[in-house]
Design an enzyme around this catalytic site. Structure first.
Site, PDB file in Angstrom:
ATOM      1  N   CYS A 101       0.882  -1.163   0.000  1.00 43.91           N
ATOM      2  CA  CYS A 101       0.000   0.000   0.000  1.00 43.91           C
ATOM      3  C   CYS A 101       0.923   1.217   0.000  1.00 43.91           C
ATOM      4  O   CYS A 101       2.125   1.073  -0.212  1.00 43.91           O
ATOM      5  CB  CYS A 101      -0.962  -0.019   1.185  1.00 43.91           C
ATOM      6  SG  CYS A 101      -0.186   0.009   2.808  1.00 43.91           S
ATOM      7  N   HIS A 102       0.383   2.382   0.251  1.00 43.23           N
ATOM      8  CA  HIS A 102       1.184   3.602   0.127  1.00 43.23           C
ATOM      9  C   HIS A 102       2.476   3.544   0.951  1.00 43.23           C
ATOM     10  O   HIS A 102       3.570   3.707   0.419  1.00 43.23           O
ATOM     11  CB  HIS A 102       0.351   4.830   0.505  1.00 43.23           C
ATOM     12  CG  HIS A 102       1.070   6.112   0.326  1.00 43.23           C
ATOM     13  ND1 HIS A 102       1.506   6.561  -0.903  1.00 43.23           N
ATOM     14  CD2 HIS A 102       1.464   7.043   1.221  1.00 43.23           C
ATOM     15  CE1 HIS A 102       2.139   7.699  -0.755  1.00 43.23           C
ATOM     16  NE2 HIS A 102       2.113   8.025   0.526  1.00 43.23           N
TER      17      HIS A 102
END
Length: 193
Positions: A101-102
């Site tokens: 994810c980020h």
């Protein structure tokens, strides 16, 4: 000599299963060494073009599972997202696999925490791992999600990775031995004679 730099928050979850924050172009030489087959992207934003190009160039399947999830960083990961991710993580045909994810903290940490719960880890160990990758930005709602997550909702079928099969084996063996014990009890009961 070229530099090989792993993505932010990179870690080995299991053999052939990795976690990280969003890879950048700087990380691609490192990712090439992993010979990935699948990248599971959990962030709600569209994957950056450079990641899509990397996946296409390396013949890696890029799965954007976070598209339907909440865009607010304050909302917890949805059960649907976790189940969709675990459906991929429990299929060895998709390995080697990177889940990201980020920043590789909360969405990735929640999915990995639920995988650990499926593997029958105790909660203290699951939370210790989550906190190490959260880097001081622990979200109690994510830990609560993992604690309350019902592993019976996970469909495990097909080619199950060994790290999942080993964890599930006791329950399968237990069911089989209970079934055999019931059959044996029926055969040896006084009513059967």
């Amino acid at each position: 000599m070229s530099r090989v730099i792993p993505p932010t928050n990179f870690g080995v979850v299991e053999d052939g299963l990795y976690r990280s924050g969003l890879p950048t172009e700087l990380n691609y030489p490192f990712l090439e060494t992993l010979r990935l087959r699948t990248i599971v992207y959990l962030a709600p934003e569209e994957p950056p073009e450079h990641l899509a190009h990397f996946a296409a160039d390396e013949d890696v399947r890029l799965m954007h599972l976070g598209a339907s999830s909440a865009k607010s960083p304050w909302k917890p990961v949805s059960e649907d997202l976790v189940l969709a991710a675990l459906d991929v993580l429990t299929d060895s045909r998709r390995y080697p696999l990177l889940v990201c994810c980020h920043l590789g903290r909360h969405r990735t940490g929640t999915v990995v925490g639920c995988l650990r719960k499926l593997q029958r880890w105790n909660l203290a160990s699951i939370f210790d791992e989550y906190r190490r990758y959260a880097a001081g930005k622990v979200k109690g709602m994510n830990e609560q999600f993992v604690e309350l997550f019902d592993t019976d909702l996970v469909r495990v079928s097909g080619d199950v990775p060994e790290h999942i099969a080993v964890a599930l084996a006791p329950s399968v063996a237990s069911k089989a031995s209970n079934s055999q014990a019931a059959s044996k009890a029926t055969l040896t009961s006084p009513d059967a004679l």
